[in-house]
Structure formats: C-alpha cells, structure tokens
Write a protein that holds these residues in place. Structure first.
Motif, PDB file in Angstrom:
ATOM      1  N   ASP A   1      38.322  34.519  32.898  1.00  0.00           N
ATOM      2  CA  ASP A   1      38.087  34.232  34.317  1.00  0.00           C
ATOM      3  C   ASP A   1      37.483  32.851  34.462  1.00  0.00           C
ATOM      4  OD1 ASP A   1      38.475  37.040  35.695  1.00  0.00           O
ATOM      5  OD2 ASP A   1      37.241  37.424  33.929  1.00  0.00           O
TER       6      ASP A   1
ATOM      7  N   ALA B   1      37.399  28.965  42.043  1.00  0.00           N
ATOM      8  CA  ALA B   1      38.564  29.708  42.521  1.00  0.00           C
ATOM      9  C   ALA B   1      39.847  28.885  42.476  1.00  0.00           C
ATOM     10  CB  ALA B   1      38.320  30.197  43.943  1.00  0.00           C
ATOM     11  N   ASN B   2      39.740  27.545  42.449  1.00  0.00           N
ATOM     12  CA  ASN B   2      40.922  26.683  42.461  1.00  0.00           C
ATOM     13  C   ASN B   2      41.341  26.210  41.070  1.00  0.00           C
ATOM     14  OD1 ASN B   2      41.175  26.676  45.341  1.00  0.00           O
ATOM     15  ND2 ASN B   2      39.441  25.258  45.439  1.00  0.00           N
ATOM     16  N   THR B   3      40.637  26.666  40.042  1.00  0.00           N
ATOM     17  CA  THR B   3      41.002  26.313  38.669  1.00  0.00           C
ATOM     18  C   THR B   3      42.156  27.192  38.199  1.00  0.00           C
ATOM     19  OG1 THR B   3      38.765  25.561  38.134  1.00  0.00           O
ATOM     20  CG2 THR B   3      40.169  26.209  36.283  1.00  0.00           C
ATOM     21  N   VAL B   4      43.104  26.591  37.477  1.00  0.00           N
ATOM     22  CA  VAL B   4      44.260  27.344  36.982  1.00  0.00           C
ATOM     23  C   VAL B   4      44.551  26.965  35.534  1.00  0.00           C
ATOM     24  CG1 VAL B   4      45.341  27.639  39.243  1.00  0.00           C
ATOM     25  CG2 VAL B   4      45.869  25.593  37.882  1.00  0.00           C
TER      26      VAL B   4
ATOM     27  N   GLN C   1      49.637  20.992  37.535  1.00  0.00           N
ATOM     28  CA  GLN C   1      48.953  21.937  38.404  1.00  0.00           C
ATOM     29  C   GLN C   1      49.908  22.800  39.217  1.00  0.00           C
ATOM     30  OE1 GLN C   1      46.972  20.084  41.641  1.00  0.00           O
ATOM     31  NE2 GLN C   1      46.158  21.996  42.489  1.00  0.00           N
TER      32      GLN C   1
ATOM     33  N   GLN D   1      48.850  28.743  36.608  1.00  0.00           N
ATOM     34  CA  GLN D   1      48.693  30.175  36.860  1.00  0.00           C
ATOM     35  C   GLN D   1      47.207  30.486  37.048  1.00  0.00           C
ATOM     36  OE1 GLN D   1      50.840  32.845  37.237  1.00  0.00           O
ATOM     37  NE2 GLN D   1      48.968  33.989  37.681  1.00  0.00           N
ATOM     38  N   GLN D   2      46.905  31.188  38.131  1.00  0.00           N
ATOM     39  CA  GLN D   2      45.519  31.551  38.400  1.00  0.00           C
ATOM     40  C   GLN D   2      45.018  32.639  37.439  1.00  0.00           C
ATOM     41  OE1 GLN D   2      45.762  32.565  42.629  1.00  0.00           O
ATOM     42  NE2 GLN D   2      44.646  30.694  43.095  1.00  0.00           N
ATOM     43  N   ASP D   3      43.683  32.735  37.371  1.00  0.00           N
ATOM     44  CA  ASP D   3      43.078  33.822  36.621  1.00  0.00           C
ATOM     45  C   ASP D   3      43.148  35.110  37.460  1.00  0.00           C
ATOM     46  OD1 ASP D   3      41.284  33.092  38.661  1.00  0.00           O
ATOM     47  OD2 ASP D   3      39.533  33.468  37.412  1.00  0.00           O
TER      48      ASP D   3
END
Length: 254
Positions: A65, A69-72, A144, A148-150
């Motif tokens: 995780d 929130a915007n880290t991928v 980016q 893919q998001q967590d």
C-alpha cells in the motif's frame, strides 16, 4: 461483601473449568516500510508499506500500500520493475523449488489484480537496490498513464512449507527482525534490501525506485476462537447465577 462474593464466584467457576482460558488464533504479521528511494541519502518519510501475513504453514499473503493516494506502480524502463522481492528455497537437491515447473505457479494475485501479473522467478534489477529473485510486473507500457494503483495483493504458496523470515528467526524487543531462520522463506538480497518498487510518486510528481530494508513483527491481539465465546458466555452466566444465590442466602440470614 460484593468484592468477596465476586471473587468467590470467579474462583469456583475457574476450578470447575467454566472459566477456562480461551484458545486464541494469531498469525505472524510483519510490516516492511518503503522508506528509501534512489537518488536520495538515508531514509525518508514512508512512501508505502509491505505487510506480510503468514496465513498457514504453506501460504503467505503480501499486501503493498502507498501513503499517497495518487502514487501508482509504474514501468519506467531500464533497471526498474514495478515490484520485486526475494524468496529463499533450501534443499534444492531434494526439493527442486527453482525448477520452472515448480515456482511460477507458487504465486497467486488476489483481487484487485488490475494490470499486475507474476513475472516468475529469476534475476530482476532495481537500481540502486540490486537484484531480486521475484517480480510482480505490469502488462502495460511505461509511465504514469499506464500505472496501477494500490493495493497490490498476492499469495505465495509453497507446498513444502514457507514462513516470512524462516523457522527460528529472531526479533528485538521492539519487533525488529534481527536474523532469519531455516526452511523456505523470504529474505533480503546481498545489499540488505527486502522489497523494491518502481513508482510514480503522487506527492512529488516524480518516478523512482523505492525500497525497504527492515521488517517489524506486529504485536497481535489475542482473538478467541469462535467456539470459545460460548464457553465464556456460559462461564459469565454461571458467575451471575452464583452471585444471585449467594445474595439471596445472605438476605435470608439478615
């Protein structure tokens, strides 16, 4: 008098076995924080965390995780891979774990799978953190926009048995993993790194590899087994009934 009655009731119930100590079910859980990034010196504010849960004797669940929130997870080309880690298989002469027919099927991606896939076991470079034995990859292009998001969640299954740090691993009084044990387990690479991820950092707008060096065992709260709750309820009910009887007897003598 109430204090005496309660104490006597609990003592009697304990002797009778109604208040037997509940059985508890705990799973070993370790957390490793992604606090190092390439191009920086020393640890920084965590970019994310890797939580490893020993589900049973032959399965581990890994969840990654991010703190922003915007880290991928991304592919940026070169010696960068979305997520890499190390597994150590022992006794290969009698247990051919490294064989192509054995290891690639050992990892199962759990929902949400998204763009992730298991790239198998081999040699994967995440500069400057060295090489790792396993990769979870992305089936998309670079950058980016293809990230893919967590969370990234996967299960490692080893029919020969597996733990996170090995049987007999030692930890400090704060839970810091000090030494690994025996048997099949996760391990750090030659540089001391446990995990590494290629990320687009939502906080800085930049891409880089981040990595984790340490692992902390989490203190688990004892949770009674489901069948134990009924035993506890019966015990407390019996304690209440005994108190009522003793109060009634005392009232009759008054």
């Amino acid at each position: 008098m109430k204090k005496y009655l309660l104490s006597a009731a609990v003592t009697a119930l304990s002797v009778s076995g109604l208040m037997a100590a509940p059985a508890v079910a705990n799973a070993a859980v370790f957390v490793s924080e992604l606090v190092y990034r390439d191009g920086a010196t020393g640890p920084q504010t965590p970019y994310g965390s890797v939580t490893i849960t020993e589900l049973n004797a032959d399965s581990l669940k890994v969840e990654v995780d991010f703190t922003n929130a915007n880290t991928v997870f991304v592919n940026t080309g070169g010696p960068h891979n979305p997520f890499v880690f190390n597994t150590l298989y022992v006794d290969q002469a009698t247990k051919p774990h490294a064989a192509a027919t054995d290891d690639p099927n050992a990892i199962t991606l759990d929902a949400p799978v998204g763009k992730f896939y298991d790239a198998g076991r081999g040699s994967f470079e995440n500069t400057p953190f060295g090489t790792f034995t396993n990769e979870i990859a992305l089936n998309t292009g670079n950058g980016q926009v293809n990230g893919q998001q967590d969370p990234m969640i996967f299960t490692v299954y080893d029919p020969h048995g597996i733990t996170f740090a090995g049987i007999g691993a030692t930890v400090s009084n704060t839970g810091l993993l000090l030494t690994t044990g025996t048997g099949d387990h996760f391990t750090s690479n030659s540089g001391g790194w446990w995990f590494s991820a290629d990320i687009y950092d939502g906080a800085t707008g930049k891409t880089y590899n981040v990595a984790a060096r340490d692992a902390i065992e989490q203190i688990q709260n004892a949770v009674p087994e489901p069948g134990t709750w009924s035993l506890m309820i019966v015990g407390f009910g019996g304690a209440g009934a005994m108190l009522r009887r003793r109060r009634a007897g005392m009232a009759a003598l008054a």
